[in-house]
Scaffold this active site. Structure first.
Site, PDB file in Angstrom:
ATOM      1  N   CYS A  12      20.390 111.822  24.447  1.00  0.00           N
ATOM      2  CA  CYS A  12      21.231 112.177  25.762  1.00  0.00           C
ATOM      3  C   CYS A  12      22.431 111.559  25.881  1.00  0.00           C
ATOM      4  CB  CYS A  12      20.432 112.230  26.748  1.00  0.00           C
ATOM      5  SG  CYS A  12      18.673 112.921  26.852  1.00  0.00           S
ATOM      6  N   GLY A  38      23.851 115.344  22.601  1.00  0.00           N
ATOM      7  CA  GLY A  38      22.706 116.181  22.884  1.00  0.00           C
ATOM      8  C   GLY A  38      23.295 117.735  23.043  1.00  0.00           C
ATOM      9  N   ASN A 114      18.957 108.500  29.518  1.00  0.00           N
ATOM     10  CA  ASN A 114      19.013 108.458  28.090  1.00  0.00           C
ATOM     11  C   ASN A 114      18.108 107.541  27.230  1.00  0.00           C
ATOM     12  OD1 ASN A 114      20.124 108.554  25.275  1.00  0.00           O
ATOM     13  ND2 ASN A 114      21.786 107.137  25.892  1.00  0.00           N
ATOM     14  N   GLY A 115      17.261 107.794  26.522  1.00  0.00           N
ATOM     15  CA  GLY A 115      16.169 106.937  25.912  1.00  0.00           C
ATOM     16  C   GLY A 115      14.698 107.555  25.813  1.00  0.00           C
ATOM     17  N   TYR A 255      25.824 106.182  13.332  1.00  0.00           N
ATOM     18  CA  TYR A 255      25.724 107.803  13.158  1.00  0.00           C
ATOM     19  C   TYR A 255      26.206 108.365  14.654  1.00  0.00           C
ATOM     20  CZ  TYR A 255      23.542 112.639  12.805  1.00  0.00           C
ATOM     21  OH  TYR A 255      23.509 113.757  12.420  1.00  0.00           O
ATOM     22  N   SER A 296      30.473 112.458  10.284  1.00  0.00           N
ATOM     23  CA  SER A 296      30.110 110.927  10.714  1.00  0.00           C
ATOM     24  C   SER A 296      30.377 109.902   9.596  1.00  0.00           C
ATOM     25  CB  SER A 296      28.908 110.890  11.363  1.00  0.00           C
ATOM     26  OG  SER A 296      27.627 111.418  10.370  1.00  0.00           O
ATOM     27  N   ASP A 358      27.512 109.073   2.375  1.00  0.00           N
ATOM     28  CA  ASP A 358      26.850 109.588   3.511  1.00  0.00           C
ATOM     29  C   ASP A 358      26.216 108.533   4.294  1.00  0.00           C
ATOM     30  OD1 ASP A 358      26.146 111.422   5.324  1.00  0.00           O
ATOM     31  OD2 ASP A 358      24.550 112.600   3.985  1.00  0.00           O
ATOM     32  N   ASP A 359      25.870 108.784   5.687  1.00  0.00           N
ATOM     33  CA  ASP A 359      25.631 107.697   6.619  1.00  0.00           C
ATOM     34  C   ASP A 359      24.261 107.378   6.369  1.00  0.00           C
ATOM     35  OD1 ASP A 359      24.358 109.519   8.564  1.00  0.00           O
ATOM     36  OD2 ASP A 359      26.392 110.200   8.596  1.00  0.00           O
TER      37      ASP A 359
END
Length: 490
Positions: A12, A38, A114-115, A255, A296, A358-359
């Site tokens: 989030c 999100g 958030n979490g 990311y 990213s 790429d990440d």
């Protein structure tokens, strides 16, 4: 139904403001800058001049939830909190979209989170046994029930006591008629920052990019174990626990976070660029051009190009207007979803030895398709460089990786992965290289980073997960017949 993961998803983004005459509008713009955190739902709650809390929330992108001008105009008030959601614990139902709003006899309280709590299931069982009735199946609601059961007279004291009982990764925003509260877990897994507008109003947000968008200056990072109270007298920093140790999620730098955000003094773009330099330094491959997977990985690709001394080219184009690719039942449909998002530039890659950057690699499906696409466009060789270590272990702090069966690197050697992906070579950034590239330089294990996804060394006990409780359901473990595509006023 097992979850089939195609990419990493973080839970989030949160945003709050106190004493601002444009509270709802500013929260909307702040959330818009956090939309990458999100896309499943969004909501805003404001405190009215009559000290009531009212809100609007719904499923979908922020612009879809607030698609009518009156959706914002009706939210009249000088303080607000908002939330954009990707569901890890709890389903996609409208009841789990935040902020959660609670109407009590003495006051209203709104909560955004958030979490992911690692003791949410056991805490919920205890609370329900004591008579608590939950309105959602999100772990976020546990905190509010704990607050209501504390004996202290003052809300802030009940909040402190409750924060000491929950475990895991969390960044909370809580709005009451008297104050806006911001709380961070003792390890600081998720980022949270405080800013200030020229008017003197305070902002709290998941990332500094949200401060920039609304014209606020950065004041400070919220530190592990802190509770910040913002009211009409200013902001006040308290410590609800002294048992703290920074372990910010390294995937924020790799990311999740926007490149223009700073986390604990480290710019995300610069960190990713250094990850690219480091993986190229550790793996000096022979390449003609560097191509980053948008978006990213573009920062890391520039670092690879600098280190290798070859051009950083736009060999892949991302369709900025494609919809999110949801889980598809067949490989053919999954590949079609990737094709809608990415295409190769034949004139750039044809006849070239390509260093593809790429990440991370999660399932490997996307990497496999991109390599095949570049070779179909005429690439002579494709060497895949991953600007992070192999992702081998689940996350329990707010990323939707709960099982090693979802992770390619947990089940295959690097050579087996290379063979399945179809690349000419495959190289990962080392764990020491990652820590060096981010460069937090904190007096804590791994310089203040959580790297459990790569090492299996979790910085906390895992509580419910270790005790045999059923892990919180991911969104795709639930089938809800919802009238949920319609925004709901709360």
């Amino acid at each position: 139904m097992a979850t089939e993961l195609k990419s990493l998803n973080e839970e989030c983004g949160v945003f709050g403001v106190w004493n601002d005459d444009q509270a709802a509008q500013r929260t909307y713009f702040g959330l818009h800058s956090l939309q990458h955190r999100g896309q499943e739902g969004a909501g805003i709650v404001v405190k009215t001049d009559e000290d009531r809390l009212i809100g609007h929330k719904g499923l979908g992108l922020l612009a879809d939830v607030f698609d009518r001008p009156e959706s914002i105009d009706e939210l009249q008030g000088r303080s607000a909190i908002g939330h954009v959601r990707y569901g890890t614990a709890g389903s996609r139902g409208i009841e789990n979209i935040q902020p959660l709003l609670f109407h009590y006899l003495k006051e209203d309280v709104a909560l955004a989170h958030n979490g992911n709590l690692t003791n949410a299931v056991s805490m919920r069982e205890k609370l329900e046994a004591d008579g608590a009735i939950f309105q959602s199946n999100s772990d976020t609601e546990v905190l509010m029930h704990l607050i209501q059961r504390q004996p202290q007279a003052q809300f802030v004291d009940r909040l402190k006591a409750s924060l000491r009982q929950i475990k895991g990764g969390f960044a909370y925003l809580i709005l009451t008629k008297d104050a806006l509260y911001a709380a961070l877990d003792p390890n600081g897994f998720r980022p949270l920052v405080v800013g200030q507008l020229e008017s003197g109003s305070y902002i709290v947000a998941s990332e500094t990019c949200a401060l920039d968008v609304v014209g606020a200056k950065f004041v400070r990072d919220v530190q592990p174990g802190e509770l910040i109270q913002i009211d009409d007298s200013g902001y006040h920093v308290m410590q609800y626990t002294t048992e703290t140790q920074l372990a910010i999620c390294s995937m924020e730098y790799i990311y999740f976070a926007r490149p223009d955000s700073d986390i604990y003094g480290v710019n995300v773009h610069m960190a990713r660029q250094e990850m690219g330099r480091q993986v190229a330094l550790e793996n000096p491959i022979d390449a003609d051009i560097v191509v980053g997977v948008p978006n990213s990985s573009l920062s890391a690709a520039s670092g690879v190009a600098q280190q290798l001394g070859v051009p950083d080219e736009m060999g892949l184009i991302k369709n900025q207007y494609s919809s999110r690719t949801f889980i598809q039942p067949t490989q053919e449909l999954r590949e079609q979803g990737v094709k809608m998002k990415l295409s190769a530039v034949r004139a750039v890659v044809a006849g070239k030895k390509v260093a593809l950057v790429d990440d991370s690699i999660v399932r490997g499906t996307t990497s496999q398709y991109i390599v095949r696409m570049l070779k179909a466009a005429g690439a002579k060789e494709v060497h895949l460089l991953i600007a992070s270590p192999p992702l081998k272990y689940p996350c329990f702090y707010g990323i939707d990786i709960e099982h090693t069966r979802e992770l390619m690197a947990a089940n295959y050697t690097v050579e087996e992965m290379r063979d399945q992906i179809g690349a000419d070579s495959l190289h990962f950034l080392s764990l020491p290289g990652l820590i060096k590239a981010i460069g937090l330089k904190q007096d804590a294990p791994n310089e203040g980073l959580c790297v459990a996804y790569f090492s299996g060394d979790y910085p906390t006990a895992l509580y419910d997960y270790e005790a045999g409780f059923e892990a919180p359901k991911t969104a795709d473990d639930h089938v809800l017949a919802a009238s949920a595509n319609q925004p709901t006023t709360i």
